[in-house]
Design a protein around this motif. Structure first.
Motif, mmCIF file in Angstrom:
data_model
loop_
_atom_site.group_PDB
_atom_site.id
_atom_site.type_symbol
_atom_site.label_atom_id
_atom_site.label_comp_id
_atom_site.label_asym_id
_atom_site.label_seq_id
_atom_site.Cartn_x
_atom_site.Cartn_y
_atom_site.Cartn_z
ATOM 1 N N GLN A 16 0.163 0.844 -13.631
ATOM 2 C CA GLN A 16 0.169 -0.559 -14.055
ATOM 3 C C GLN A 16 1.159 -1.370 -13.223
ATOM 4 O O GLN A 16 0.857 -2.489 -12.796
ATOM 5 C CB GLN A 16 0.511 -0.669 -15.544
ATOM 6 C CG GLN A 16 0.399 -2.078 -16.080
ATOM 7 C CD GLN A 16 -1.013 -2.610 -16.003
ATOM 8 O OE1 GLN A 16 -1.909 -2.082 -16.648
ATOM 9 N NE2 GLN A 16 -1.236 -3.656 -15.220
ATOM 10 N N ARG A 17 2.328 -0.811 -12.965
ATOM 11 C CA ARG A 17 3.333 -1.500 -12.143
ATOM 12 C C ARG A 17 2.794 -1.736 -10.729
ATOM 13 O O ARG A 17 2.906 -2.833 -10.176
ATOM 14 C CB ARG A 17 4.642 -0.711 -12.111
ATOM 15 C CG ARG A 17 5.784 -1.477 -11.449
ATOM 16 C CD ARG A 17 7.110 -0.733 -11.511
ATOM 17 N NE ARG A 17 7.107 0.370 -10.554
ATOM 18 C CZ ARG A 17 7.164 1.663 -10.868
ATOM 19 N NH1 ARG A 17 7.237 2.039 -12.118
ATOM 20 N NH2 ARG A 17 7.163 2.588 -9.939
ATOM 21 N N TRP A 18 2.188 -0.694 -10.141
ATOM 22 C CA TRP A 18 1.629 -0.836 -8.792
ATOM 23 C C TRP A 18 0.501 -1.862 -8.782
ATOM 24 O O TRP A 18 0.395 -2.663 -7.860
ATOM 25 C CB TRP A 18 1.129 0.505 -8.276
ATOM 26 C CG TRP A 18 2.193 1.508 -7.972
ATOM 27 C CD1 TRP A 18 3.553 1.368 -8.113
ATOM 28 C CD2 TRP A 18 1.994 2.837 -7.478
ATOM 29 N NE1 TRP A 18 4.197 2.522 -7.739
ATOM 30 C CE2 TRP A 18 3.261 3.436 -7.350
ATOM 31 C CE3 TRP A 18 0.868 3.578 -7.163
ATOM 32 C CZ2 TRP A 18 3.436 4.737 -6.892
ATOM 33 C CZ3 TRP A 18 1.029 4.876 -6.697
ATOM 34 C CH2 TRP A 18 2.302 5.451 -6.561
ATOM 35 N N ALA A 19 -0.360 -1.834 -9.791
ATOM 36 C CA ALA A 19 -1.458 -2.807 -9.871
ATOM 37 C C ALA A 19 -0.899 -4.221 -9.976
ATOM 38 O O ALA A 19 -1.397 -5.146 -9.310
ATOM 39 C CB ALA A 19 -2.368 -2.484 -11.055
ATOM 40 N N LEU A 65 -4.449 2.988 -5.728
ATOM 41 C CA LEU A 65 -3.279 2.107 -5.752
ATOM 42 C C LEU A 65 -2.199 2.650 -4.839
ATOM 43 O O LEU A 65 -2.060 3.860 -4.685
ATOM 44 C CB LEU A 65 -2.729 2.005 -7.177
ATOM 45 C CG LEU A 65 -3.637 1.340 -8.198
ATOM 46 C CD1 LEU A 65 -3.092 1.562 -9.607
ATOM 47 C CD2 LEU A 65 -3.765 -0.145 -7.900
ATOM 48 N N SER A 66 -1.428 1.738 -4.275
ATOM 49 C CA SER A 66 -0.293 2.149 -3.447
ATOM 50 C C SER A 66 0.992 1.549 -3.987
ATOM 51 O O SER A 66 0.996 0.513 -4.653
ATOM 52 C CB SER A 66 -0.504 1.718 -1.994
ATOM 53 O OG SER A 66 -0.524 0.311 -1.896
ATOM 54 N N ASN A 67 2.069 2.224 -3.665
ATOM 55 C CA ASN A 67 3.408 1.807 -4.046
ATOM 56 C C ASN A 67 3.945 0.908 -2.937
ATOM 57 O O ASN A 67 4.350 1.387 -1.882
ATOM 58 C CB ASN A 67 4.282 3.047 -4.221
ATOM 59 C CG ASN A 67 5.711 2.722 -4.566
ATOM 60 O OD1 ASN A 67 6.112 1.565 -4.646
ATOM 61 N ND2 ASN A 67 6.507 3.761 -4.761
ATOM 62 N N LEU A 68 3.944 -0.383 -3.158
ATOM 63 C CA LEU A 68 4.388 -1.322 -2.123
ATOM 64 C C LEU A 68 5.877 -1.205 -1.822
ATOM 65 O O LEU A 68 6.318 -1.611 -0.746
ATOM 66 C CB LEU A 68 4.053 -2.753 -2.539
ATOM 67 C CG LEU A 68 2.564 -3.092 -2.589
ATOM 68 C CD1 LEU A 68 2.365 -4.544 -3.038
ATOM 69 C CD2 LEU A 68 1.903 -2.849 -1.248
ATOM 70 N N ASP A 69 6.643 -0.625 -2.739
ATOM 71 C CA ASP A 69 8.088 -0.477 -2.516
ATOM 72 C C ASP A 69 8.415 0.452 -1.355
ATOM 73 O O ASP A 69 9.485 0.354 -0.772
ATOM 74 C CB ASP A 69 8.783 0.036 -3.780
ATOM 75 C CG ASP A 69 8.767 -0.986 -4.898
ATOM 76 O OD1 ASP A 69 8.607 -2.189 -4.612
ATOM 77 O OD2 ASP A 69 8.909 -0.576 -6.064
ATOM 78 N N CYS A 70 7.516 1.379 -1.037
ATOM 79 C CA CYS A 70 7.824 2.351 0.021
ATOM 80 C C CYS A 70 7.012 2.128 1.293
ATOM 81 O O CYS A 70 7.029 2.961 2.189
ATOM 82 C CB CYS A 70 7.622 3.776 -0.493
ATOM 83 S SG CYS A 70 5.899 4.185 -0.801
ATOM 84 N N LYS A 71 6.317 1.003 1.393
ATOM 85 C CA LYS A 71 5.507 0.686 2.574
ATOM 86 C C LYS A 71 4.630 1.870 2.973
ATOM 87 O O LYS A 71 4.816 2.490 4.018
ATOM 88 C CB LYS A 71 6.395 0.249 3.733
ATOM 89 C CG LYS A 71 7.195 -0.989 3.417
ATOM 90 C CD LYS A 71 8.093 -1.407 4.558
ATOM 91 C CE LYS A 71 8.909 -2.607 4.122
ATOM 92 N NZ LYS A 71 9.913 -2.994 5.066
#
Length: 135
Positions: A16-19, A65-71
């Motif tokens: 949910q956070r990643w979305a 989904l991807s984790n934008l925090d880690c590029k």
């Protein structure tokens, strides 16, 4: 790189956070598959996840989904899908499974090109649905 299977109940808050970070609408947890495949980098940071539904002879992924925090590197998303294909083939060795179709969605041109280079076929013009026959 490491790939593990999480259950949706435990991993849904991360999804949910990643979305939210992508400004995507994620279906309610009850509509998601139980198994969520998560790819993490060498440092143990989760980069990608995708659920896998299995129904009859079809395996379906949606909402990668991807984790934008880690590029995250999109090449790792490809590795996740290659892992899923191997996972499906292992399931097919069991008596209860005969999955012949792997179905996914693809939103970006780079990802579509990857799918097409790896024997995935687009289903309809102007749509993002792709299938691959599992042999």
């Amino acid at each position: 790189m490491n790939i593990r299977i999480e259950n949706v109940k435990n991993f849904y808050p991360v999804m949910q956070r990643w979305a939210d970070d992508h400004q995507f609408i994620l279906p309610h947890e009850a509509l998601m598959p139980w198994d969520i495949f998560v790819l993490s980098n060498e440092k143990g940071v989760d980069q990608y996840c995708v659920g896998l539904w299995i129904a009859s002879h079809v395996a379906i992924t949606a909402f990668p989904l991807s984790n934008l925090d880690c590029k995250p590197n999109v090449k790792n998303l490809y590795k996740l899908y290659e892992y899923l294909e191997t996972y499906i083939k292992k399931l097919n060795k069991q008596d209860d499974y005969n999955i012949g179709i792997f179905w996914t969605t693809a939103g970006t041109e780079g990802y579509k090109k990857f799918l097409e280079k790896n024997n995935w076929s687009g289903l309809m013009k102007n749509e993002d649905h792709y299938v691959k026959l599992i042999e």
